[in-house]
Design an enzyme around this catalytic site. Structure first.
Site, PDB file in Angstrom:
ATOM      1  N   GLY A  10       3.453  -8.699  -9.947  1.00 59.69           N
ATOM      2  CA  GLY A  10       2.507  -9.286  -9.106  1.00 59.69           C
ATOM      3  C   GLY A  10       0.811  -8.992  -9.758  1.00 59.69           C
ATOM      4  N   TYR A 132       6.324  -5.622   7.558  1.00 55.75           N
ATOM      5  CA  TYR A 132       5.914  -5.329   6.693  1.00 55.75           C
ATOM      6  C   TYR A 132       5.519  -3.365   6.455  1.00 55.75           C
ATOM      7  CZ  TYR A 132       1.395  -4.606   3.017  1.00 55.75           C
ATOM      8  OH  TYR A 132       0.881  -4.913   1.971  1.00 55.75           O
ATOM      9  N   THR A 160      -7.257   0.355   1.555  1.00 46.76           N
ATOM     10  CA  THR A 160      -7.738  -0.669   2.690  1.00 46.76           C
ATOM     11  C   THR A 160      -7.724  -2.146   2.807  1.00 46.76           C
ATOM     12  OG1 THR A 160      -9.602  -0.636   2.459  1.00 46.76           O
ATOM     13  CG2 THR A 160      -9.821   1.283   3.779  1.00 46.76           C
ATOM     14  N   ARG A 204     -12.829  -3.361  10.451  1.00 44.37           N
ATOM     15  CA  ARG A 204     -12.148  -3.663   9.253  1.00 44.37           C
ATOM     16  C   ARG A 204     -13.132  -2.717   7.960  1.00 44.37           C
ATOM     17  NH1 ARG A 204      -9.325  -4.370  12.585  1.00 44.37           N
ATOM     18  NH2 ARG A 204      -6.906  -5.902  12.604  1.00 44.37           N
TER      19      ARG A 204
END
Ligand code: GFB
Length: 308
Positions: A10, A132, A160, A204
């Site tokens: 990736g 996911y 996170t 968040r």
């Protein structure tokens, strides 16, 4: 520092691009264009060709709440195939240590806060992340099973919400920060109002990709435990406040419209960073204000050829 060949999967993604910036010695960067990691034979062939002694496994099918809700099956299948293939190919290549990544959205939707590594499997994830989340949880299961049978030194980190340059800035499939930056750029350019999904009330914890890149390399060399480790700044911000920061950075004076027909997803997912702090009590997290500046600068400079 011990010299060894390290393979990063990736490598063109959000964290992969940040790792390239660390200038690691004897590193091989695998991108989507180099090998289809959902194909085991091709994956095994590539790993036996490279024979890495260390692996930072970042390749994944990822997206924000839109991508996760609309493509739950695709997210499950792709991540199960990629992870199963990479961990097996690394074993066959004699890899000494491998780190892979989940994220805090994989935790149970109903659980005590702050999220702690030991509660990972204590219930179903939020429905918006079903495919996911279950696929990613299998990284923990496969790493443990491989350690038990073959002594593989496989560890899993749980960051996170990561953001930064080289993210996917898709208005539909992207995570909240890149999607909002892209949408603000267009609103400003077209003199339109600025549309935000949901109520803006959810909270968040955001971490900058460069910080996760540094922590990934640290864990590969220094994290001695077998169990997962959360990477969290433990700083919650509401979507509403995030919107205010982005609007200010673009000097946007137009209307901000919160679209409650769009999903809020999980209300919050505050995480416990004490395990990491017990090893790195003085780790310097990039502040959201600075991270947003660097991400916006990158996006505006690269608008024509960024993923969106
Ligand atoms: O990053 P995000 O899409 O996913 O954030 P999660 C979703 C939150 O941002 C929701 C709000 O409260 C949305 O209502 N939001 C506002 C928006 N405007 C937008 C927008 O234009 N786009 C998006 N995407 N959100 C992710 C998982 O969950 O957590 C990933 O989907 C990953 O797989 C990540 O695990 C850590 O934070 O809800």
């Amino acid at each position: 520092m011990k010299k060894y060949k390290i393979l990063i999967t990736g490598a063109d993604g959000l964290v992969g691009s940040a790792i390239r910036g660390l200038g690691l010695e004897d590193a091989v960067y695998l991108t989507r264009g180099d090998v289809d990691l959902t194909d085991f034979d091709r994956t095994k062939e590539k790993f036996l060709e490279i024979m890495p002694s260390r692996v930072i496994h970042l390749a994944a099918k990822v997206g924000g709440i839109g991508g996760n809700i609309n493509h739950s099956g695709d997210y499950f299948r792709n991540n199960i195939l990629i992870n199963t293939n990479v961990l097996e190919a690394a074993r066959l290549a004699g890899c000494e240590k491998l780190i892979s990544f989940m994220s805090t959205c994989v935790f149970p939707d109903k659980c005590t806060y702050p999220l702690n590594e030991k509660n990972l499997h204590d219930g179903p994830p939020h429905f918006s992340n079903l495919g996911y989340a279950y696929a990613k949880r299998m990284l923990d299961v496969q790493s443990t099973a491989y350690r038990n049978e073959w002594g593989c030194n496989y560890i899993v980190a749980i960051p996170t919400n990561i953001y930064g340059p080289h993210d996917n800035f898709s208005l539909i499939e992207g995570h909240v920060i890149p999607a909002l930056i892209h949408r603000m750029y267009l609103a400003k350019k077209n003199g339109a109002h600025f549309n935000v999904w949901g109520t803006g009330d959810p909270l968040r914890e955001f971490v900058f990709a460069d910080d996760i890149a540094r922590l990934a390399v640290w864990a590969l060399d220094n994290y001695p435990e077998e169990t997962p480790i959360i990477f969290s700044s433990q700083k919650e911000v509401s979507i509403k406040d995030l919107v205010g920061m982005i609007a200010e950075k673009f000097n946007f004076k137009g209307d901000v419209v919160f679209d409650s027909n769009k999903p809020d997803g999980q209300f919050r997912k505050p995480s416990d960073g004490s395990k990491l702090n017990s090893y790195l009590s003085d780790f310097k997290w990039t502040l959201l204000d600075e991270g947003l500046d660097r991400t916006i600068d990158w996006f505006v400079k690269n608008y024509e050829n960024s993923k969106h």
